[in-house]
Design a protein around this motif. Sequence first.
Motif, PDB file in Angstrom:
ATOM      1  N   UNK A 109     -29.162  -3.947 -93.494  1.00  0.00           N
ATOM      2  CA  UNK A 109     -28.828  -2.709 -94.193  1.00  0.00           C
ATOM      3  C   UNK A 109     -29.393  -1.506 -93.443  1.00  0.00           C
ATOM      4  N   UNK A 110     -30.646  -1.600 -92.995  1.00  0.00           N
ATOM      5  CA  UNK A 110     -31.260  -0.491 -92.264  1.00  0.00           C
ATOM      6  C   UNK A 110     -30.510  -0.212 -90.965  1.00  0.00           C
ATOM      7  N   UNK A 111     -30.049  -1.260 -90.317  1.00  0.00           N
ATOM      8  CA  UNK A 111     -29.272  -1.079 -89.083  1.00  0.00           C
ATOM      9  C   UNK A 111     -27.995  -0.289 -89.366  1.00  0.00           C
ATOM     10  N   UNK A 112     -27.318  -0.652 -90.445  1.00  0.00           N
ATOM     11  CA  UNK A 112     -26.075   0.031 -90.794  1.00  0.00           C
ATOM     12  C   UNK A 112     -26.301   1.446 -91.295  1.00  0.00           C
TER      13      UNK A 112
ATOM     14  N   UNK B  58     -29.585   3.177 -85.112  1.00  0.00           N
ATOM     15  CA  UNK B  58     -29.964   1.777 -85.231  1.00  0.00           C
ATOM     16  C   UNK B  58     -31.454   1.639 -85.468  1.00  0.00           C
ATOM     17  N   UNK B  59     -31.882   0.450 -85.834  1.00  0.00           N
ATOM     18  CA  UNK B  59     -33.298   0.204 -86.096  1.00  0.00           C
ATOM     19  C   UNK B  59     -34.143   0.404 -84.844  1.00  0.00           C
ATOM     20  N   UNK B  60     -35.340   0.935 -85.045  1.00  0.00           N
ATOM     21  CA  UNK B  60     -36.317   1.029 -83.963  1.00  0.00           C
ATOM     22  C   UNK B  60     -37.001  -0.329 -83.803  1.00  0.00           C
ATOM     23  N   UNK B  61     -37.101  -0.801 -82.577  1.00  0.00           N
ATOM     24  CA  UNK B  61     -37.751  -2.087 -82.304  1.00  0.00           C
ATOM     25  C   UNK B  61     -39.271  -1.918 -82.245  1.00  0.00           C
TER      26      UNK B  61
ATOM     27  N   UNK C 120     -34.767   5.467 -86.582  1.00  0.00           N
ATOM     28  CA  UNK C 120     -33.385   5.646 -86.154  1.00  0.00           C
ATOM     29  C   UNK C 120     -32.572   6.569 -87.031  1.00  0.00           C
ATOM     30  N   UNK C 121     -33.239   7.334 -87.883  1.00  0.00           N
ATOM     31  CA  UNK C 121     -32.555   8.271 -88.767  1.00  0.00           C
ATOM     32  C   UNK C 121     -32.322   7.757 -90.179  1.00  0.00           C
ATOM     33  N   UNK C 122     -32.778   6.530 -90.466  1.00  0.00           N
ATOM     34  CA  UNK C 122     -32.590   5.929 -91.786  1.00  0.00           C
ATOM     35  C   UNK C 122     -33.101   6.839 -92.896  1.00  0.00           C
TER      36      UNK C 122
END
Length: 270
Positions: A212-215, A220-223, A251-253
């Motif tokens: 969900x966080x990726x979307x 995108x998610x920070x590694x 990533x802007x989430x």
Amino acid sequence: MSYGLLKGKKGIIFGALNEQSIAWKVAERCHEEGAEFILSNAPIAMRMGELNALAEKTGSEVIGADATSIEDLEKLFDAAVAKFGKIDFILHSIGMSVNVRKGKHYTEMNYDWLEKGWDVSAVSFHKVMRVAWEKDCMNEWGSILALSYIAAQRTFPDYNDMSDNKAYLESIARTFGNYWGERKVRVNTVSQSPTPTTAGSGVKGFGGFLGYAEDMSPLGNATALDCANYCVTLFSDLTKKVTMQNLFHDGGFSSSGVTQKVINKYDTEQ
């Protein structure tokens, strides 16, 4: 690529367990940028992890300490001062919930377990800073960081009492950060994307969190490595006037209401 951002800086990194740990990546990047540091974790975590391999790779000393124990922390900071003199940075990457581990629902909280998780995940940050404060062992323009998560501000199913722990952690950073400002030391928390670490993956439904966080994140998610790079900048002299902040590294989430990826999944008119 190394920029020499931490050349000559000394510190303590709490919480590296294995190669999936954010603290592990931070240690690797700090070493690459020229820093020297002590690696510390609780004795039980040291037995479970692979800290000696990281110490060998980074030329670091390992000193076990229970971050909830003032006595252990005093011994650790005394050793750091004996080794380095005053230090320049501290990373607190520590978190644990017995309620999460044992699957106890938030509405049925075991309060003894709550107190244990609260002590490990949040109060330990105060204890680390208190001992450093009392020993006056931070150089001017030093940097103290703790890792957090946006569940401190928003509700996530099954993150449980860790949400409360992270909220308290961030509050401690702001409150103690005010006092550290008198000594020209900055204190911040980094609110990182969900990251597949040993601790994070123990949360029920973590794969859903991650997807969900990726979307929901435009970048995108920070590694864990992305987070380590960000921590390096916050330990460096480039961020001297950044303090008492909860810094979203996601990533802007944290600023997204909804993204087109998520809309597409629910738009039945397509």
